[in-house]
Design a protein around this motif. Structure first.
Motif, short mmCIF file in Angstrom:
data_model
loop_
_atom_site.label_atom_id
_atom_site.label_comp_id
_atom_site.label_asym_id
_atom_site.label_seq_id
_atom_site.Cartn_x
_atom_site.Cartn_y
_atom_site.Cartn_z
N ASN A 65 1.03 -1.20 0.18
CA ASN A 65 0.06 0.11 0.08
C ASN A 65 0.88 1.34 -0.13
OD1 ASN A 65 -2.14 -1.49 0.04
ND2 ASN A 65 -2.46 -1.41 2.03
N PRO A 82 -3.00 -8.29 -4.62
CA PRO A 82 -3.41 -7.07 -4.38
C PRO A 82 -4.76 -7.83 -3.75
CG PRO A 82 -4.15 -7.74 -6.65
CD PRO A 82 -2.51 -9.07 -5.54
N VAL A 118 1.99 1.84 -3.71
CA VAL A 118 1.23 2.26 -4.08
C VAL A 118 0.96 3.75 -4.52
CG1 VAL A 118 -1.52 1.80 -4.36
CG2 VAL A 118 -0.62 -0.28 -4.77
N SER A 146 -1.26 0.33 -8.42
CA SER A 146 -1.46 -1.17 -8.35
C SER A 146 -1.25 -1.55 -9.49
CB SER A 146 -2.74 -1.30 -7.74
OG SER A 146 -2.80 -2.40 -7.33
#
Length: 1001
Positions: free
Chosen positions: A264, A303, A267, A287
């Motif tokens: 995360n 993911p 990203v 992502s």
């Protein structure tokens, strides 16, 4: 290892075939060696060498070990073991999470195929996966590949140069520390680069040279327009995104796993990097890039299955791209306002929206208004208060009630009050190069306004004073040093006295020469006896200048000549020259007055049947054109010959003339002077021969030959001579145009033709570029443009393979980008020599048809018949189209022809071989062959043993007997016949005759 096994080196390994089921394993091995050896040699001979290729070449020398089935089976088993170990190793890597996906089975097959130089199928891998479930559902998301932009090669090479000077990128070089670069217009960045280039020192060194190149890149490419800037932003974003992804690879180098929390964060960083570099991407794209990179590098990452609530996630700042909380009003990175009230309805919106969500007010002006405020601050810092005020006012008009514009206006007013008129005096002093005074004014402003600082201005002042100081302190000091000091700083101490000791001497005289044809006056003068002087050239209408300030100043130059191209026709001018040494001037030297009588320019004459048309330009408003003609010689003065009456301002049309007679013309321009007297220019002469225009050549055909030359056919023109020329660019003429022969030669290159008949010839081209050949019919200096063709000796398209699909042949190739159509021709006796050869079968396809199958499918071919295919790319279009060199490949369903052979020998009484005959039985004609022999064993490959004889092609089927060279064979030798071209084995078989032995004697 793969490079230690002959089956793998030769690409022969197949789990289902050890070659023992192959009818001719030796031929298969020979073909593989012939294909592999050149590639390995090329790799081994590269700079630094390729140890694996060198090792493989050494191993190829032992290929005789594959002569027996037992030896081949042993090498096959070793290859099988190597491949299976590679498969198991890859399976363990992917099975770490407890299962393998079907897509990973394919990936393993591809990877092992590449590692081991063999064709491994998914079934081969699946049959060797034990104890690990294979999930048959979809592989899951693969992510989005981060594609390298087209601008990468243009800018990547500049990175090292920027880093040497501490610049992160071109933006940072032009405006260090500016975090709101995205809101600054492209034109402003270009102006910054132009100003920075102008400010570079005159003394050239590596530093200056490098920065000059970088500034030129900014001006001419990067900030040329918004599209070019977007390409640079895309490059910066790509570099930034790849740097982050490479960091992921480093962080997971041990675990090969990326957990969700860390993912995360990455990203967010990818999402932010795109926005910061002016190439914003969606969070889903970020992502996707991460997932693609992890999949590509074997990093385990899945993911999250559920998408996060976008309203709770950080968003990029509209000004600098840094991530900020979704409810933040100002950016903590650049200070810009993220939320801005609508001037019309006062509803709060993000600054990067296009329209107000409440009333629809256009928000696109907000970014421009903010950029204007930033530029206004910069101008105020440089003491350009009026320009700064104007920009701030424009920003306020663009965005009514803009708080930033109001704050900038207040800051400008405060700074103007603090600094006062000293700022204007400082600017004037710098402009006049009175840098000693400028330094004092700068320091005074700093004392009254401590916040004021213009580092660039301060550096310029100090640099000028330092250059003057160095020049004045040079020992011994010359007048050159004094002038160098003056050019750096006009008010440096001691300069005035040093210059006064060397007053400049005047030039001796000034010479003027008018040129009516060129519409100018040439002015020249001898050099002054004083050294290091420059010269000021003055001009005055009606008389010569009386002093340095009388008349018009044309130039200041170090040369001794000048071309005045700003004169008016029929006007009297006087010129004068003053020698200058710094601020000192010599006495004035004047010329006589001179008047220029302009002639017409760009005269073009176009004869046709009974008519001559003449055109010109450069007609002055005060002149009148008059033309005289003769048939014996050119008129020498006005009134000499017959005056042409049909004259207009830009030309004439002289009709009713006799064909094939030379007409001479003189074109004069008359002027009425202020005194009332009429005078004529020197005049321009030309001539032409009216004649019926010849017929254009409307048939032209060029064909590429096997040796790289071309044949050319054309229609013999009537009434003129056929000429041919060529060009690589667009044709400058169209069919039917009539142009001067000189213009044809200037626009194209003459094409030398070796005639083979009245309407045929041959020619060659300089290289394999695409050329346009144009035919012209020439007569009396005029050329009538005819047909054209487009040609090239380049093989623009290549047949990669021909495969069977049922009863059809599939011709595979890559589409040639420079062509809009390809043509496939074939015969059963030989390769077609050209794309449009009579007797060949032809099919033609365009790009759209090709894209359906990425191939051409040929139906209706007969079994056991050799087909000779040639593929051509069309070059050009319409009547000027031609075809590239052909790519050839032979194909047949099954063996089209069969041949057997044996060697008959005759011996002496003592058993010595006296003579030998090669006997061949064939069902069809045979191509070139080679008979090879060696002692003790049969040659396996077509380059083994001794070459006994080269056998020419044999026409027709039946028995062919070839006498072999005397003494070439000895008892105990083994002989084998090979096709010289290995591809013939695809359609023909060549074997030892049944019941005969390859052993001689």
């Amino acid at each position: 290892m793969a490079q230690d096994n002959l089956y793998l080196i030769l690409g022969l390994f197949d789990f289902s075939n050890s070659l023992e089921s192959d009818p001719a394993p030796e031929q298969r091995i020979a073909q593989a060696v012939a294909a592999v050896r050149p590639k390995l040699s090329q790799r081994a001979n590269r700079a630094g060498g390729d140890p694996a290729a060198q090792r493989a070449l050494e191993l190829l020398k032992t290929v005789n070990t594959l002569n027996t089935p037992e030896q081949r089976q042993q090498v096959f088993n070793e290859a099988k073991s190597i491949v299976e170990k590679s498969i198991v190793k890859q399976v363990k890597l992917y099975a770490a999470r407890g299962y393998i996906l079907t897509g990973e089975i394919t990936k393993i097959a591809q990877k092992v195929s590449k590692q081991c130089n063999c064709a491994i199928s998914d079934a081969d891998v699946r049959s060797r996966v034990h104890g690990v479930p294979v999930k048959e559902q979809e592989e899951g998301p693969k992510g989005t590949e981060l594609v390298r932009p087209k601008s990468y090669s243009k800018y990547h090479g500049q990175e090292s140069k920027l880093k040497v000077y501490g610049h992160a990128n071109l933006y940072d070089m032009l405006d260090p520390g500016n975090t709101k670069v995205r809101s600054v217009p492209t034109a402003t960045w270009r102006a910054k680069a132009e100003a920075a280039k102008k400010a570079l020192p005159n003394k050239v060194n590596m530093d200056v040279s490098d920065h000059q190149k970088l500034y030129n890149l900014c001006i001419g490419t990067t900030f040329k327009d918004d599209t070019s800037r977007a390409a640079y932003d895309e490059y910066l974003a790509y570099e930034s995104l790849m740097a982050i992804l490479d960091e992921v690879k480093e962080v997971t180098s041990v675990t090969k796993k990326l957990d969700s929390a860390l993912a995360n964060q990455y990203v967010d960083r990818l999402y932010e990097a795109g926005a910061k570099n002016g190439h914003p991407i969606a969070r889903d794209e970020a992502s996707g890039y991460l997932l693609w990179f992890c999949s590509k590098n074997g990093i385990l990452y899945m993911p999250p299955s559920e998408k996060a609530d976008e309203s709770t996630l950080p968003k990029p700042c509209p000004w600098c791209g840094a991530l900020a909380d979704p409810d933040a009003v100002n950016c903590s990175s650049c200070g810009g306002r993220i939320l801005e009230n609508c001037p019309q309805c006062h509803h709060t919106n993000r600054a990067d929206v296009h329209y107000c969500g409440q009333c629809g007010f256009d928000y696109t002006n907000l970014a421009q208004a903010s950029a204007m405020c930033d530029e206004a601050k910069s101008l105020a810092g440089a003491l350009r208060f009026d320009d700064a005020d104007q920009l701030a006012d424009q920003a306020a008009n663009l965005w009514p009630g803009f708080a930033e514009a109001k704050a900038v206006k207040q800051a400008i007013a405060q700074q103007r009050t603090l600094v006062g008129p000293s700022a204007r005096r400082l600017a004037d002093a710098v402009k006049a190069l009175n840098l000693i005074e400028a330094g004092k004014l700068y320091d005074g402003i700093r004392r009254r306004s401590p916040k004021f600082e213009n580092r660039e201005l301060r550096d310029a002042i100090d640099a000028g004073v330092a250059r003057a100081k160095a020049a004045m302190e040079t020992a011994p000091r010359t007048i050159s040093n004094v002038l160098e000091a003056y050019n750096a700083c006009h008010d440096y101490p001691g300069l005035a006295a040093a210059l006064a000791a060397n007053p400049p001497k005047p030039v001796a005289d000034v010479t003027v020469r008018p040129d009516g044809a060129a519409h100018c006056v040439y002015v020249s003068w001898p050099a002054s006896s004083s050294k290091e002087v420059s010269y000021v050239l003055l001009r005055k209408q009606g008389s010569h200048p009386l002093d340095e300030h009388d008349g018009e100043r044309l130039a200041e130059t170090s040369g001794t000549s000048f071309v005045d191209r700003t004169v008016e026709p029929g006007v009297s001018y006087g010129y004068a020259v003053v020698a200058k040494l710094g601020p000192l001037s010599s006495a004035l030297t004047a010329s006589k007055t001179v008047t220029v009588l302009f002639d017409v320019t760009s005269v073009k004459i176009s004869p046709s049947q009974s008519t001559i048309q003449i055109t010109w330009s450069g007609i002055p408003g005060s002149g009148t054109v008059a033309v005289w003609r003769r048939t014996d010689h050119a008129p020498t003065r006005p009134g000499d010959g017959e005056q042409v009456t049909n004259v207009v301002s830009s030309g004439l049309l002289d009709q009713g003339l006799r064909n094939d007679v030379t007409y001479y013309y003189a074109i004069f321009v008359s002027y009425r002077l202020a005194s009332g007297r009429t005078v004529y220019s020197q005049g321009v002469q030309c001539s032409g021969i009216p004649a019926a225009p010849p017929e254009p050549i409307d048939f032209l055909f060029a064909q590429l030959q096997a040796d790289g030359s071309f044949t050319l056919e054309w229609e013999v023109p009537e009434g003129g001579e056929a000429r041919f020329s060529y060009t690589t660019g667009d044709l400058p003429f169209k069919e039917g145009d009539i142009v001067a022969e000189s213009e044809l030669n200037a626009q194209t290159m003459p094409l030398p033709i070796t005639a083979t008949g009245d309407d045929t010839g041959t020619f060659t081209l300089p290289d394999d570029s695409i050329y346009h050949i144009v035919a012209a019919t020439v007569k009396n200096g005029q050329a009538v443009i005819g047909s054209s063709v487009t040609v090239s000796s380049r093989r623009a398209v290549e047949i990669t393979n021909i495969t069977a699909s049922g009863a059809n042949a599939v011709v595979l190739f890559d589409w040639p980008e420079e062509s809009d159509r390809v043509l496939l021709a074939w015969r059963t006796d030989r390769y077609p020599a050209s794309a449009e050869e009579h007797g060949a079968t032809v099919t033609s396809v365009n790009r759209r048809t090709y894209d359906l199958r990425k191939a051409i499918v040929i139906e209706g071919l007969q079994p056991n018949v050799p087909y000779y295919f040639s593929l051509f790319a069309r070059l050009g279009s319409g009547d000027s189209a031609s075809y590239s060199a052909g790519s050839n490949k032979m194909f047949s369903f099954g063996k089209a022809s069969k041949a057997t052979y044996h060697v008959e020998v005759r011996k002496s009484l003592l058993g010595k071989i006296k003579s030998a005959t090669l006997v061949i039985e064939s069902t069809d004609s045979l191509p070139e062959m080679e008979l090879r022999a060696q002692m003790g064993s049969l040659p396996v490959f077509n380059d083994q043993g001794l070459l006994i004889a080269s056998i020419p092609p044999q026409n027709g089927g039946g028995t062919h007997r070839v006498e072999l060279p005397a003494g070439s064979l000895n008892k105990g030798m083994f002989a084998k016949l090979f096709f010289k071209d290995l591809s013939v084995y695809q359609t023909s078989s060549l074997t030892q005759a049944a019941g005969t032995s390859p052993e001689i004697g």
